[in-house]
Design an enzyme around this catalytic site. Structure first.
Site, PDB file in Angstrom:
ATOM      1  N   ASP A  97      39.541  40.836  41.067  1.00  0.00           N
ATOM      2  CA  ASP A  97      39.095  41.325  39.757  1.00  0.00           C
ATOM      3  C   ASP A  97      37.761  42.053  39.939  1.00  0.00           C
ATOM      4  O   ASP A  97      37.469  42.592  41.021  1.00  0.00           O
ATOM      5  CB  ASP A  97      39.051  40.165  38.740  1.00  0.00           C
ATOM      6  CG  ASP A  97      39.252  40.641  37.304  1.00  0.00           C
ATOM      7  OD1 ASP A  97      38.279  41.121  36.703  1.00  0.00           O
ATOM      8  OD2 ASP A  97      40.388  40.564  36.779  1.00  0.00           O
ATOM      9  N   ASP A  98      36.944  42.080  38.918  1.00  0.00           N
ATOM     10  CA  ASP A  98      35.715  42.897  38.912  1.00  0.00           C
ATOM     11  C   ASP A  98      34.725  42.450  40.008  1.00  0.00           C
ATOM     12  O   ASP A  98      34.831  41.343  40.534  1.00  0.00           O
ATOM     13  CB  ASP A  98      35.058  42.789  37.526  1.00  0.00           C
ATOM     14  CG  ASP A  98      34.154  43.976  37.194  1.00  0.00           C
ATOM     15  OD1 ASP A  98      33.913  44.822  38.077  1.00  0.00           O
ATOM     16  OD2 ASP A  98      33.705  44.056  36.037  1.00  0.00           O
ATOM     17  N   LYS A 132      44.666  46.499  38.040  1.00  0.00           N
ATOM     18  CA  LYS A 132      44.292  46.131  36.672  1.00  0.00           C
ATOM     19  C   LYS A 132      43.223  47.111  36.233  1.00  0.00           C
ATOM     20  O   LYS A 132      42.161  47.188  36.861  1.00  0.00           O
ATOM     21  CB  LYS A 132      43.749  44.698  36.637  1.00  0.00           C
ATOM     22  CG  LYS A 132      43.130  44.270  35.298  1.00  0.00           C
ATOM     23  CD  LYS A 132      42.628  42.828  35.386  1.00  0.00           C
ATOM     24  CE  LYS A 132      41.850  42.416  34.130  1.00  0.00           C
ATOM     25  NZ  LYS A 132      41.355  41.006  34.262  1.00  0.00           N
ATOM     26  N   ASP A 184      40.678  48.056  33.439  1.00  0.00           N
ATOM     27  CA  ASP A 184      39.987  47.536  32.258  1.00  0.00           C
ATOM     28  C   ASP A 184      39.518  48.694  31.370  1.00  0.00           C
ATOM     29  O   ASP A 184      39.663  49.866  31.756  1.00  0.00           O
ATOM     30  CB  ASP A 184      38.815  46.643  32.705  1.00  0.00           C
ATOM     31  CG  ASP A 184      38.589  45.471  31.754  1.00  0.00           C
ATOM     32  OD1 ASP A 184      38.969  45.573  30.575  1.00  0.00           O
ATOM     33  OD2 ASP A 184      38.017  44.448  32.200  1.00  0.00           O
ATOM     34  N   SER A 224      44.572  47.244  30.211  1.00  0.00           N
ATOM     35  CA  SER A 224      43.861  46.495  29.150  1.00  0.00           C
ATOM     36  C   SER A 224      43.859  47.275  27.837  1.00  0.00           C
ATOM     37  O   SER A 224      43.185  46.887  26.880  1.00  0.00           O
ATOM     38  CB  SER A 224      42.429  46.186  29.593  1.00  0.00           C
ATOM     39  OG  SER A 224      42.442  45.430  30.780  1.00  0.00           O
ATOM     40  N   ARG A 252      47.277  43.592  28.786  1.00  0.00           N
ATOM     41  CA  ARG A 252      46.513  42.556  28.080  1.00  0.00           C
ATOM     42  C   ARG A 252      46.328  43.005  26.636  1.00  0.00           C
ATOM     43  O   ARG A 252      45.898  44.117  26.398  1.00  0.00           O
ATOM     44  CB  ARG A 252      45.159  42.399  28.757  1.00  0.00           C
ATOM     45  CG  ARG A 252      45.219  41.671  30.110  1.00  0.00           C
ATOM     46  CD  ARG A 252      45.268  40.170  29.902  1.00  0.00           C
ATOM     47  NE  ARG A 252      44.231  39.792  28.955  1.00  0.00           N
ATOM     48  CZ  ARG A 252      42.939  39.737  29.256  1.00  0.00           C
ATOM     49  NH1 ARG A 252      42.523  39.983  30.471  1.00  0.00           N
ATOM     50  NH2 ARG A 252      42.057  39.404  28.341  1.00  0.00           N
ATOM     51  N   ASP A 265      39.795  37.716  26.730  1.00  0.00           N
ATOM     52  CA  ASP A 265      39.881  36.971  27.994  1.00  0.00           C
ATOM     53  C   ASP A 265      40.113  35.480  27.751  1.00  0.00           C
ATOM     54  O   ASP A 265      39.485  34.883  26.886  1.00  0.00           O
ATOM     55  CB  ASP A 265      38.561  37.090  28.774  1.00  0.00           C
ATOM     56  CG  ASP A 265      38.388  38.457  29.405  1.00  0.00           C
ATOM     57  OD1 ASP A 265      39.291  39.307  29.286  1.00  0.00           O
ATOM     58  OD2 ASP A 265      37.326  38.661  30.034  1.00  0.00           O
TER      59      ASP A 265
END
Ligand SMILES: *[C@@H]1O[C@H](CO)[C@@H](O)[C@H](O)[C@H]1NC(C)=O
Ligand SMILES: *[C@@H]1O[C@H](CO)[C@@H](O)[C@H](O)[C@H]1NC(C)=O
Ligand SMILES: *[C@@H]1O[C@H](CO)[C@@H](O)[C@H](O)[C@H]1NC(C)=O
Length: 402
Positions: free
Chosen positions: A77-78, A153, A155, A187, A208, A212
């Site tokens: 992830d980030d 992913k 965002d 997202s 998503r 979160d």
């Protein structure tokens, strides 16, 4: 009688993104909920976002039996990248935390027959303040493909919401033109008031649509209730290749009791949700591991029809959810108790209320244990006790004996 229904289901999903990926909900592991943006590897060497963390998780997925039941994606992830792009404007991994580079990490993961996912952001920065893909989308797609990335992913921090419905499909085209199949997690709807789910499904494998997940029961319940409302009918666009994503599994962390962990596993299975664990597989308890590897629940989640289950009845604090599964005509269902007191609720529910309408009746099994429970017909009653913040996850197979 059954054939026209099956044909309708197929026609209904033709417009979704079809890159051959996510024919059933993707399964794997993702760093965010448990490991956040920890970058201090001196003081938190085992928990920081580094190649060591992802290699450890790849090892655990294979050695501890997760990969064998379907958990294949290792998703970064980030906070993985350097704060600066390289001299040619390309993203680069943080050199201290990923000293061997992303390509080497991808090779390590692929050598275990696993897949590597990465994180980016459509805006000018990621949510954690790292370089975003705006103005660099083609270059970033090519960089990810050159490293051997299998999932992205993307965002949506640091951009105007008006750009979102235009920008996400452009990234999909750039990913496609790399020639490498890359699962695309958007997202997009999470940042909009009234997302157009048809368009989202046309460009994204998973998306998503809610805030979160946090490591708490409140968070899990708020997500379940959001999916129960199904505003905009988003359940209807789910199907092979395209799934709504209620966010990571937090089973094995700190916030849920054992019964609440069963609820998350049951409900994410009913929802045909991506099963992306965010926990520490090096420290997990046996009971949580067994739940995450429960074959009955996973078979509901991975059912090839790919239909998202729906909330079909509410009786006080009791919710009834139903999900059609193969062979066509059969169902999974969940009886969820969101109450918070006493030894459990005595529940007496008609077969019809569970969505079981065929007059010949159904054999009911407990999906977690595989044990036969009873036979019910549309007008007969199913009696059981469900404990507070607990669930009964059932499978109902048409009774062919009578
Ligand atoms: C792949 O894994 C095997 C052991 O499973 C190991 O011997 C080999 O060196 C690995 N190759 C790479 C490129 O990591
Ligand atoms: C690109 O898109 C086409 C058309 O939808 C699809 O058939 C193909 O599999 C895609 N390729 C990749 C690498 O995603
Ligand atoms: C939701 O979508 C399904 C399938 O497309 C459709 O049959 C149903 O009528 C829709 N429901 C609402 C409330 O729009």
């Amino acid at each position: 009688m059954i054939l026209p229904l099956a044909v309708l289901v197929i026609i209904g999903t033709v417009s979704g993104l079809d890159n051959g990926l996510a024919r059933t909900p993707p399964m794997g592991w993702m760093s965010w909920q448990r490991f956040r943006c920890i970058i201090d590897c001196e003081n938190q060497p085992k928990d920081c976002i580094s190649e060591r963390l992802f290699m450890d998780m790849a090892d655990r997925l294979v050695d501890d039996g997760y990969a064998a039941v379907g958990y294949k994606y290792v998703n970064i992830d980030d906070c993985w990248s350097s704060k600066e792009r390289d001299g040619e404007g390309r993203l680069q991994a943080d050199p201290k935390r990923f000293p061997n580079g992303m390509k080497t990490l991808a090779d390590y993961v692929h050598n275990k027959s696993l897949k590597l996912g990465i994180y980016g952001d459509f805006g000018t920065y990621t949510c954690g303040g790292y370089p975003g893909s705006k103005f660099y989308m083609q270059s970033d797609a090519q960089t990810f493909a050159s490293w051997g990335i299998d999932s992205l992913k993307l965002d949506g921090c640091y951009t105007g919401t008006g750009d979102i419905p235009i920008g996400y499909p452009i990234m999909e085209e750039f990913l496609n033109s790399t020639g490498r199949p890359i699962l695309y997690s958007c997202s997009w709807p999470a940042y909009l008031q009234k997302p157009n789910y048809q368009n989202i499904a046309a460009s994204c494998n998973i998306w998503r649509n809610y805030g979160d997940i946090q490591d708490s029961w409140d968070s899990v319940v708020s997500i379940i209730n959001f999916y129960g409302k199904d505003s905009g009918n988003f359940s209807s666009v789910a199907g092979p290749g395209n799934f709504n994503d209620p966010d990571m599994l937090i089973i094995g962390n700190f916030g849920l009791s054992y019964e609440q962990q069963r609820v998350q596993m049951a409900m994410w299975s009913i929802l045909a949700a991506p099963l992306l664990m965010s926990n520490d597989l090096r420290l997990i308890r046996k009971e949580s591991r067994e739940l995450l590897q429960n074959k009955g629940a996973i078979s509901i989640n991975q059912d090839p029809l790919g239909i998202q289950g729906k909330l079909i009845a509410t009786m006080g604090k009791i919710q009834i959810w139903n999900k059609p599964i193969t062979p066509v005509g059969n169902f999974a269902f969940a009886i969820l108790n969101l109450g918070d007191g006493g030894p459990g609720s005595l529940i007496s529910v008609k077969g019809a209320t569970l969505g079981l309408m065929a007059s010949q009746g159904y054999n009911i099994t407990d999906a977690f244990t595989g044990e036969f429970v009873t036979v019910i017909k549309p007008s007969s009653y199913f009696n059981l006790t469900v404990v507070p913040s607990g669930v009964f996850l059932g499978k109902a197979y048409l009774n062919t004996m009578s």
